[in-house]
Structure formats: C-alpha cells, structure tokens
Enzyme design. Structure first.
Site, PDB file in Angstrom:
ATOM      1  N   GLU A   1      31.922  86.684  51.182  1.00 35.29           N
ATOM      2  CA  GLU A   1      33.042  86.724  50.216  1.00 35.29           C
ATOM      3  C   GLU A   1      34.107  85.676  50.543  1.00 35.29           C
ATOM      4  O   GLU A   1      34.952  85.386  49.686  1.00 35.29           O
ATOM      5  CB  GLU A   1      33.657  88.137  50.165  1.00 35.29           C
ATOM      6  CG  GLU A   1      34.681  88.462  51.245  1.00 35.29           C
ATOM      7  CD  GLU A   1      34.061  88.768  52.600  1.00 35.29           C
ATOM      8  OE1 GLU A   1      32.870  88.437  52.820  1.00 35.29           O
ATOM      9  OE2 GLU A   1      34.770  89.315  53.468  1.00 35.29           O
TER      10      GLU A   1
ATOM     11  N   HIS B   1      30.657  86.593  56.577  1.00 37.76           N
ATOM     12  CA  HIS B   1      31.451  86.937  55.392  1.00 37.76           C
ATOM     13  C   HIS B   1      31.137  86.082  54.170  1.00 37.76           C
ATOM     14  O   HIS B   1      31.823  85.075  53.939  1.00 37.76           O
ATOM     15  CB  HIS B   1      32.940  86.781  55.719  1.00 37.76           C
ATOM     16  CG  HIS B   1      33.464  87.834  56.637  1.00 37.76           C
ATOM     17  ND1 HIS B   1      34.087  88.974  56.187  1.00 37.76           N
ATOM     18  CD2 HIS B   1      33.426  87.932  57.987  1.00 37.76           C
ATOM     19  CE1 HIS B   1      34.441  89.726  57.221  1.00 37.76           C
ATOM     20  NE2 HIS B   1      34.051  89.120  58.324  1.00 37.76           N
TER      21      HIS B   1
ATOM     22  N   CYS C   1      30.502  92.772  57.678  1.00 38.27           N
ATOM     23  CA  CYS C   1      31.256  92.853  58.940  1.00 38.27           C
ATOM     24  C   CYS C   1      31.561  94.312  59.276  1.00 38.27           C
ATOM     25  O   CYS C   1      30.670  95.078  59.586  1.00 38.27           O
ATOM     26  CB  CYS C   1      32.514  91.989  58.833  1.00 38.27           C
ATOM     27  SG  CYS C   1      33.292  91.674  60.417  1.00 38.27           S
TER      28      CYS C   1
END
Lengths: 223, 69
Positions: free
Chosen positions: A196, A194, A85
């Site tokens: 994560e 994302h 991002c």
C-alpha cells in the site's frame, strides 16, 4: 466493489491502505476494531502498525478483537483477506495463516525498499502479477522473521503457498526467505512488506503494490 | 518460553552482554515471559491451561508451564 480496512488502536497504515483501495477503483470502507460489523464489504485489508502497542505479542490482542471474529468467520467462508505487516502478524495469531512472525535476526528494525519475487500469482490478491516477477515495495518491521515448524514449512512449499519471497538478500532471517504466504484456498494472504506504500511514485519506490489491490477486484467478481 | 528450535536473538544479545560484563561460564540465554494471575478458587487448572494456550502463549513458537503458588 467494497473493500474494508480495519483500524485498531495503534494501527498506522490504514489511511494508505484506504488510499490504495481507492486507487484500485474500489470503494474503501473504514472498519472499526470494536465493531461486530463488516458493513457489507467484499474483501478486507488488515493494515500495518502496532495494534494495541504490540502488547503481549505483535498481533496477539488484535487477533481476538470483536471485528476479527467477523473477519475469521468471513474468511472461512471464502472472503478475500489481506494482512500487511502487523496485519500479517494478526492473521497468524488468529489462526487464518500458519506460522508466526518473531524478532528479526540481528535485532535491528529494518526499513528499506525491498525487492520481492512473486512465487504464486494464483491467489485472490496476486492475479494481476506474474509468477517469477520481481516487485519493489517498502519493508519496515522489527518482528518480521517468519517461522514455522518443519512439517508446516514443507506443506507451505509443497502446496505452493509461499506467495512472496525476499529477493536480493534476506532482511530479517525469515525461513526460506519467506515474505508472504497464502491460506489453503488462496483467499487469505499475509506479507510483511507494504504494497500500500508503493502505489504512487510521489511517495513510493514504485507502483508495483497497486497490483495486489486490483487483483482482488477480479477475484471477488469471479467468485 | 520460545521453543528450543526458535532462534532467540534477544537472549543471544543478553548472553553477549554478560561476556562484556566479564561473566564467564554462561553457555546460553533464552528470554521468555512470566505472568502472575490472581484467580478465584473456582478457576481450575484446565481453565488456566486454556488461558495459557489461547492467549498468553502462542503454541506455534512458545512452550509454557502453569504453576500454582
């Protein structure tokens, strides 16, 4: 295996990135934007957020922070770097990845679980994925539209450096549905969604994102 | 300024607002940035161009001009 995660003023997703590193089995190492020290890490994650408040342009100020001069030098020497991002925006501004990320077509901030197609499973960060596989990870960005000039785009496509493409509809008008790309040597990868945030079903839509963090363990061990 | 080939949705939103205000005849709006730097005489044009190209603008998506007042 030590994997560093950088915190800039305005970074939001460093804690989740550190957790993802821990889930992968590696040792997470906190890196600070104002330091010239990579603390002996084997790979670096540049996490998401709004570094320096997105002043000037998203990622522009962070790209010249002290820690980034070290990251750029290490990446040129082959160290794996993942930009997520805002981290992707920073890597583009720093010149480690081509192109730029600009305001979403339609202007809206997009926040949703996004399907992605894996187009390159040979990078340092995608070895545990399969080409053509679809993964589900959160996307949350207002300036996520990937753009590049025609020769650059042709080169990215020709060299197979588009790593992730949006599946099931383009959320932001990105050229050729591009969600993530890689450097020439496949060691530096940037993507808008994302991974994560998708490592535990307690909080994420899947655990698909963990594969990026486990992939790099093999890539650094093999190098 | 964003390069001509870069889609500028913010400019388009302004163009749409002008229509709603009842302003006719504006074919296109593009939104950019303007920086004013106060510099010593020792700062030459080459330095200003370097500042513009390295930091103030992203040459991938933006064109720029440097003028002295």
């Amino acid at each position: 295996m030590k994997i560093g995660v950088i915190t800039f003023p305005g970074t939001l997703d460093d804690v989740d990135a550190l957790r993802a590193v821990r889930y992968s089995g590696a040792d997470p190492v906190e890196l600070w934007h104002a330091d010239h020290d990579l603390r002996g890490v084997d790979a670096v994650v540049v996490p998401g957020g709004f570094s320096y408040g997105d002043y000037l342009r998203a990622g522009a100020i962070a790209s010249i922070a002290p820690i980034m001069t070290e990251v750029v030098a290490a990446a040129r020497g082959g160290m794996p770097v993942l930009g997520i991002c805002n981290g992707f925006q920073i890597l583009c501004e720093a010149g480690l990845l081509p192109g730029a990320l600009v305001r979403n077509a339609g202007l809206h901030f997009v926040c949703r679980d996004q399907r992605l197609r894996v187009d390159n499973a040979a990078t340092a960060w995608t070895g545990d994925l399969a080409e053509g596989q679809e993964i589900l990870v959160p996307l949350k960005s207002g300036e996520g539209r990937f753009v590049a000039d025609a020769p650059t785009l042709e080169r990215l496509e020709g060299e197979g450096r588009v790593v992730f493409r949006y599946a099931g509809g383009n959320p932001n008008g990105a050229l050729s549905d591009i969600a993530g790309i890689a450097s020439e040597n496949g060691r530096v990868v940037g993507l808008m969604p994302h991974p994560e945030h998708a490592i535990d079903t307690l909080t994420g839509p899947s655990v698909d994102g963990l594969a990026l963090f486990t992939s790099v363990l093999k890539a650094t061990a093999a190098a | 300024m964003p390069k001509p080939e870069i889609l500028d949705p913010q400019g388009q939103a302004v163009a749409g607002a002008l229509v709603r205000l009842g302003v006719d005849g504006v074919a296109d709006v593009r939104q950019g940035k303007h920086f004013e730097l106060e510099v010593d005489d020792s700062v030459d044009d080459e330095t200003l161009h370097r500042i513009a190209g390295q930091l103030l603008a992203n040459p991938v998506i933006e064109d720029w001009v440097v003028t002295r007042a």
